[in-house]
Design a protein around this motif. Structure first.
Motif, mmCIF file in Angstrom:
data_model
loop_
_atom_site.group_PDB
_atom_site.id
_atom_site.type_symbol
_atom_site.label_atom_id
_atom_site.label_comp_id
_atom_site.label_asym_id
_atom_site.label_seq_id
_atom_site.Cartn_x
_atom_site.Cartn_y
_atom_site.Cartn_z
ATOM 1 N N PHE A 20 124.088 -12.110 6.857
ATOM 2 C CA PHE A 20 123.560 -12.719 5.635
ATOM 3 C C PHE A 20 122.054 -12.926 5.751
ATOM 4 C CE2 PHE A 20 121.970 -16.526 3.553
ATOM 5 C CZ PHE A 20 122.221 -16.225 2.227
ATOM 6 N N TRP A 21 121.601 -13.592 6.831
ATOM 7 C CA TRP A 21 120.179 -13.909 6.960
ATOM 8 C C TRP A 21 119.313 -12.664 7.143
ATOM 9 C CZ3 TRP A 21 117.993 -17.828 4.964
ATOM 10 C CH2 TRP A 21 118.692 -19.009 4.797
ATOM 11 N N ALA A 22 119.841 -11.630 7.794
ATOM 12 C CA ALA A 22 119.088 -10.380 7.921
ATOM 13 C C ALA A 22 118.831 -9.787 6.535
ATOM 14 C CB ALA A 22 119.836 -9.389 8.806
ATOM 15 N N GLU A 23 119.857 -9.754 5.699
ATOM 16 C CA GLU A 23 119.694 -9.242 4.340
ATOM 17 C C GLU A 23 118.814 -10.161 3.491
ATOM 18 O OE1 GLU A 23 120.694 -6.418 2.665
ATOM 19 O OE2 GLU A 23 121.238 -5.673 4.649
ATOM 20 N N ALA A 63 124.337 -14.757 17.731
ATOM 21 C CA ALA A 63 123.729 -13.598 17.086
ATOM 22 C C ALA A 63 122.325 -14.016 16.674
ATOM 23 C CB ALA A 63 124.539 -13.155 15.875
ATOM 24 N N ALA A 64 121.444 -13.050 16.525
ATOM 25 C CA ALA A 64 120.073 -13.381 16.144
ATOM 26 C C ALA A 64 119.525 -12.324 15.207
ATOM 27 C CB ALA A 64 119.192 -13.506 17.387
ATOM 28 N N VAL A 65 118.596 -12.762 14.368
ATOM 29 C CA VAL A 65 117.854 -11.855 13.492
ATOM 30 C C VAL A 65 116.368 -12.094 13.738
ATOM 31 C CG1 VAL A 65 119.684 -11.772 11.765
ATOM 32 C CG2 VAL A 65 117.855 -13.429 11.498
ATOM 33 N N ARG A 66 115.596 -11.027 13.591
ATOM 34 C CA ARG A 66 114.161 -11.150 13.841
ATOM 35 C C ARG A 66 113.374 -10.338 12.824
ATOM 36 N NH1 ARG A 66 112.255 -6.592 16.519
ATOM 37 N NH2 ARG A 66 113.807 -5.375 17.639
ATOM 38 N N HIS A 67 112.120 -10.743 12.655
ATOM 39 C CA HIS A 67 111.224 -10.035 11.742
ATOM 40 C C HIS A 67 111.027 -8.618 12.279
ATOM 41 C CE1 HIS A 67 107.691 -8.942 9.448
ATOM 42 N NE2 HIS A 67 107.932 -9.977 8.664
ATOM 43 N N PRO A 68 111.146 -7.608 11.423
ATOM 44 C CA PRO A 68 111.061 -6.222 11.898
ATOM 45 C C PRO A 68 109.696 -5.827 12.453
ATOM 46 C CG PRO A 68 111.139 -6.284 9.502
ATOM 47 C CD PRO A 68 111.388 -7.684 9.980
ATOM 48 N N LEU A 120 124.737 -11.905 -2.044
ATOM 49 C CA LEU A 120 124.960 -11.827 -0.598
ATOM 50 C C LEU A 120 125.907 -12.917 -0.102
ATOM 51 C CD1 LEU A 120 121.291 -11.196 0.622
ATOM 52 C CD2 LEU A 120 123.139 -9.521 0.406
ATOM 53 N N GLY A 121 126.278 -13.858 -0.980
ATOM 54 C CA GLY A 121 127.209 -14.907 -0.585
ATOM 55 C C GLY A 121 126.649 -16.317 -0.623
ATOM 56 N N ALA A 122 125.396 -16.490 -1.021
ATOM 57 C CA ALA A 122 124.817 -17.833 -1.141
ATOM 58 C C ALA A 122 125.284 -18.467 -2.449
ATOM 59 C CB ALA A 122 123.291 -17.763 -1.112
ATOM 60 N N THR A 123 125.179 -19.788 -2.518
ATOM 61 C CA THR A 123 125.519 -20.496 -3.749
ATOM 62 C C THR A 123 124.368 -21.402 -4.158
ATOM 63 O OG1 THR A 123 126.593 -22.243 -2.483
ATOM 64 C CG2 THR A 123 128.007 -20.516 -3.318
ATOM 65 N N VAL A 124 124.213 -21.573 -5.457
ATOM 66 C CA VAL A 124 123.201 -22.485 -5.981
ATOM 67 C C VAL A 124 123.754 -23.899 -5.904
ATOM 68 C CG1 VAL A 124 121.917 -23.204 -8.038
ATOM 69 C CG2 VAL A 124 122.158 -20.763 -7.505
ATOM 70 N N LEU A 125 122.978 -24.800 -5.314
ATOM 71 C CA LEU A 125 123.362 -26.214 -5.259
ATOM 72 C C LEU A 125 122.718 -27.005 -6.384
ATOM 73 C CD1 LEU A 125 123.149 -26.851 -1.409
ATOM 74 C CD2 LEU A 125 125.166 -26.298 -2.787
ATOM 75 N N ARG A 126 121.434 -26.713 -6.641
ATOM 76 C CA ARG A 126 120.739 -27.436 -7.713
ATOM 77 C C ARG A 126 119.383 -26.789 -7.994
ATOM 78 N NH1 ARG A 126 121.378 -30.269 -3.470
ATOM 79 N NH2 ARG A 126 119.709 -30.811 -2.084
ATOM 80 N N GLU A 127 118.901 -27.042 -9.191
ATOM 81 C CA GLU A 127 117.543 -26.666 -9.584
ATOM 82 C C GLU A 127 116.690 -27.921 -9.459
ATOM 83 O OE1 GLU A 127 116.569 -23.599 -10.277
ATOM 84 O OE2 GLU A 127 118.599 -22.768 -10.222
ATOM 85 N N VAL A 128 115.510 -27.792 -8.888
ATOM 86 C CA VAL A 128 114.661 -28.950 -8.631
ATOM 87 C C VAL A 128 113.298 -28.750 -9.284
ATOM 88 C CG1 VAL A 128 113.560 -30.366 -6.845
ATOM 89 C CG2 VAL A 128 115.816 -29.358 -6.428
ATOM 90 N N ALA A 129 112.853 -29.752 -10.022
ATOM 91 C CA ALA A 129 111.500 -29.810 -10.576
ATOM 92 C C ALA A 129 111.031 -31.231 -10.305
ATOM 93 C CB ALA A 129 111.498 -29.483 -12.057
#
Length: 149
Positions: A20-23, A63-68, A120-129
């Motif tokens: 997920f985080w890589a994408e 597992a790990a993800v890194r900047h390319p 990708l599988g994330a969900t919206v929790l709230r909109e903030v202003a």
């Protein structure tokens, strides 16, 4: 002298969350095959500690993800720059994160990025202003909060 660091995220399924985080970030999942092979060969890593994922060996609980564009150790593929390490823990997430990631997108691109991340599988929790900030607070597939600004 500045210190080298990585952000560690506790989770239930590090391999899934790394994907997920890589994408989400445009990062790459680290390939730990050579490191695992060396540990297995030396007798330091039992077979139950790793799995096969997309033709590569991966730690079952890390597992790990890194900047390319950042450097990596050639012997282990461990990132030496911007890096997220996902580690399995036995307990589920229970309260709001005290530390989170902010994703900064181009002006006017927030709504499209939120939709992409939902795909990708994330969900919206709230909109903030609030206090001059406008952002969307989201949760990754395991409920870890992050903001899209």
């Amino acid at each position: 002298m500045a210190l080298h660091w990585k952000l560690v995220i506790d989770c239930a399924d590090p391999i899934r969350l790394a994907g997920f985080w890589a994408e989400a970030l445009g990062y790459r999942v680290e390939d730990h095959t050579a490191l695992i092979d060396g540990l297995v060969e030396s007798g330091a890593l039992p077979p139950q500690a790793y799995v096969e994922v997309d033709g590569r060996r991966a730690f079952r609980e890390l597992a790990a993800v890194r900047h390319p564009d950042d450097p990596a150790d050639p012997a282990s593929d461990m990132g030496l720059g911007r890096r997220l390490l996902l580690q399995a823990v036995p307990e589920p997430k229970q309260v709001k994160n005290r530390l989170h990631i902010d994703l900064h997108v181009a002006p006017g691109a927030r709504e499209a990025e939120v939709k992409r991340l939902e795909g990708l599988g994330a969900t919206v929790l709230r909109e903030v202003a609030d206090r001059g900030s406008v952002h969307t607070t989201m949760a990754d597939p395991e409920g870890n909060e992050f903001d899209v600004q």
